[in-house]
Scaffold this motif. Structure first.
Motif, PDB file in Angstrom:
ATOM      1  N   GLU A   1     -10.216   5.835   1.855  1.00 54.70           N
ATOM      2  CA  GLU A   1     -10.551   4.570   2.519  1.00 54.70           C
ATOM      3  C   GLU A   1     -11.847   3.988   1.967  1.00 54.70           C
ATOM      4  O   GLU A   1     -11.956   2.776   1.719  1.00 54.70           O
ATOM      5  CB  GLU A   1     -10.660   4.786   4.026  1.00 54.70           C
TER       6      GLU A   1
ATOM      7  N   HIS B   1     -11.343   2.619  -1.557  1.00 58.46           N
ATOM      8  CA  HIS B   1     -10.624   1.351  -1.547  1.00 58.46           C
ATOM      9  C   HIS B   1     -11.588   0.184  -1.400  1.00 58.46           C
ATOM     10  O   HIS B   1     -11.411  -0.872  -1.999  1.00 58.46           O
ATOM     11  CB  HIS B   1      -9.594   1.335  -0.419  1.00 58.46           C
TER      12      HIS B   1
ATOM     13  N   THR C   1      -2.203   0.111   0.035  1.00 60.36           N
ATOM     14  CA  THR C   1      -3.443   0.746   0.481  1.00 60.36           C
ATOM     15  C   THR C   1      -3.196   2.099   1.132  1.00 60.36           C
ATOM     16  O   THR C   1      -3.985   3.031   0.960  1.00 60.36           O
ATOM     17  CB  THR C   1      -4.159  -0.171   1.497  1.00 60.36           C
ATOM     18  N   ARG C   2      -2.091   2.210   1.847  1.00 58.96           N
ATOM     19  CA  ARG C   2      -1.858   3.415   2.648  1.00 58.96           C
ATOM     20  C   ARG C   2      -0.361   3.662   2.773  1.00 58.96           C
ATOM     21  O   ARG C   2       0.423   2.734   2.949  1.00 58.96           O
ATOM     22  CB  ARG C   2      -2.482   3.233   4.029  1.00 58.96           C
TER      23      ARG C   2
END
Length: 331
Positions: free
Chosen positions: A176, A179, A246-247
């Motif tokens: 995280e 990112h 992203t995830r």
């Protein structure tokens, strides 16, 4: 190499690298990178013989150029050299940090060394890989892609997997943060798989009542519905990396567990406490041993459940290059 604008798929003609790539999920990630267009795939791990066997499997399954690199991701200087030589040989566009170990035991049967081992391989390995890869990923004409393999065990602490859960939680936070700070042109994908049928039950380490721990873990990790086919999981991970997601949380159970912990952490913690009470106590010989060294559960019902549950996982042993013992387990 084809110009970026002429690619028809996100990963066409790119160069990719996978740590922990000699077996299990890492091997299948390398296979899927090639299947989804990567021209060159480098697999890195500690064991040279295991890497060479993995490379043979990949060359049989794909048309990509397969490179191998012996690397201990716990050693930052070694990772730095891996990234430099890979970039010089074929460029570096995609990096997946996957190396890991799995220790299954009650807290009473693990020492601080097991936590340090998990943190060193899983978290520091991901950290070293990320920090050393980023300068090259920022130079990628196609825009660099970095993925860190976490786990549902990093979204909530799983009983009898505490060192693993702690290290995977740190990987999730790292992903995280990266990112937000990786820089322009570089995407970072946090991947949190649930249970997958990778054959890793033979390479995982078990402590306490090791036979019973092996029994429940191998049965659950291979049970239909509860676990996911590892090749399908790898394909989804690679697509997510290619499309710069992203995830990614894999398996409905993992998504439900992560959501439940986010909405009701106190209740989830109480439930995991109940689960811990149902798992084997810390009896039996001390130390940890790998799953291939564990015996069958003594109770006939437990033995049947283990055989039934792990049947699909046992089938993944050969395709995942999991037959021979080695120093690391791809998560």
């Amino acid at each position: 190499m084809t110009r970026p604008g002429s690619r028809t798929r996100p990963l066409d003609d790119l160069s990719a690298l996978v740590t922990g790539g000699s077996r299990g999920l890492g091997l299948l990630l390398a296979e899927q990178l090639a299947a989804q267009g990567a021209a060159t795939v480098t697999i890195a791990a500690r064991d040279r013989d295991e890497l060479e066997r993995a490379a043979e499997l990949l060359r049989e399954r794909t048309s990509a150029t397969i490179r191998v690199a012996v690397c201990d991701v716990r050693e930052r200087a070694t990772v730095r050299e891996l990234m430099r030589t890979t970039h010089e040989a074929c460029g570096l566009d995609v990096v997946i940090a996957n190396a890991g170990v799995i220790q299954v035991a009650p807290l009473a049967a693990v020492a601080a060394e097991q936590f340090q081992d998990a943190m060193g391989t899983i978290f520091e390995g991901a950290l070293h890989t990320s920090l050393e890869a980023l300068p090259y990923l920022r130079q990628s004409p196609a825009g660099g892609r970095l993925a860190l393999i976490g786990s549902v065990g990093g979204l909530l602490a799983v009983p009898h997997l505490l060192p693993y859960s702690c290290a995977k939680a740190a990987v999730g936070s790292l992903a995280e943060g990266l990112h937000a700070e990786a820089g322009p042109g570089v995407s970072v994908t946090a991947v949190h798989p649930g249970l997958m049928r990778t054959g890793s039950h033979l390479q995982a380490e078990f402590g306490g009542d090791a036979d019973r721990e092996f029994g429940w873990f191998s049965a659950l990790a291979g049970a239909p519905v509860v676990s996911m086919d590892a090749r399908r999981a790898a394909a989804r991970v690679v697509r997510a990396v290619g499309h710069r997601r992203t995830r990614l949380v894999l398996t409905p159970m993992a998504r439900a567990a992560g959501l439940a912990h986010g909405l009701a952490p106190a209740l989830t913690t109480k439930l995991t406490t109940l689960v811990a009470k149902a798992l084997p106590e810390a009896s039996g010989p001390g130390g940890l041993r790998q799953g291939h060294q564990a015996g069958e559960p003594a109770h006939p019902v437990a033995r049947k459940l283990r055989t039934w549950g792990s049947k699909l996982n046992d089938r993944a042993v050969g395709p995942g290059n999991q037959r021979r013992p080695g120093p690391t387990t791809s998560a």
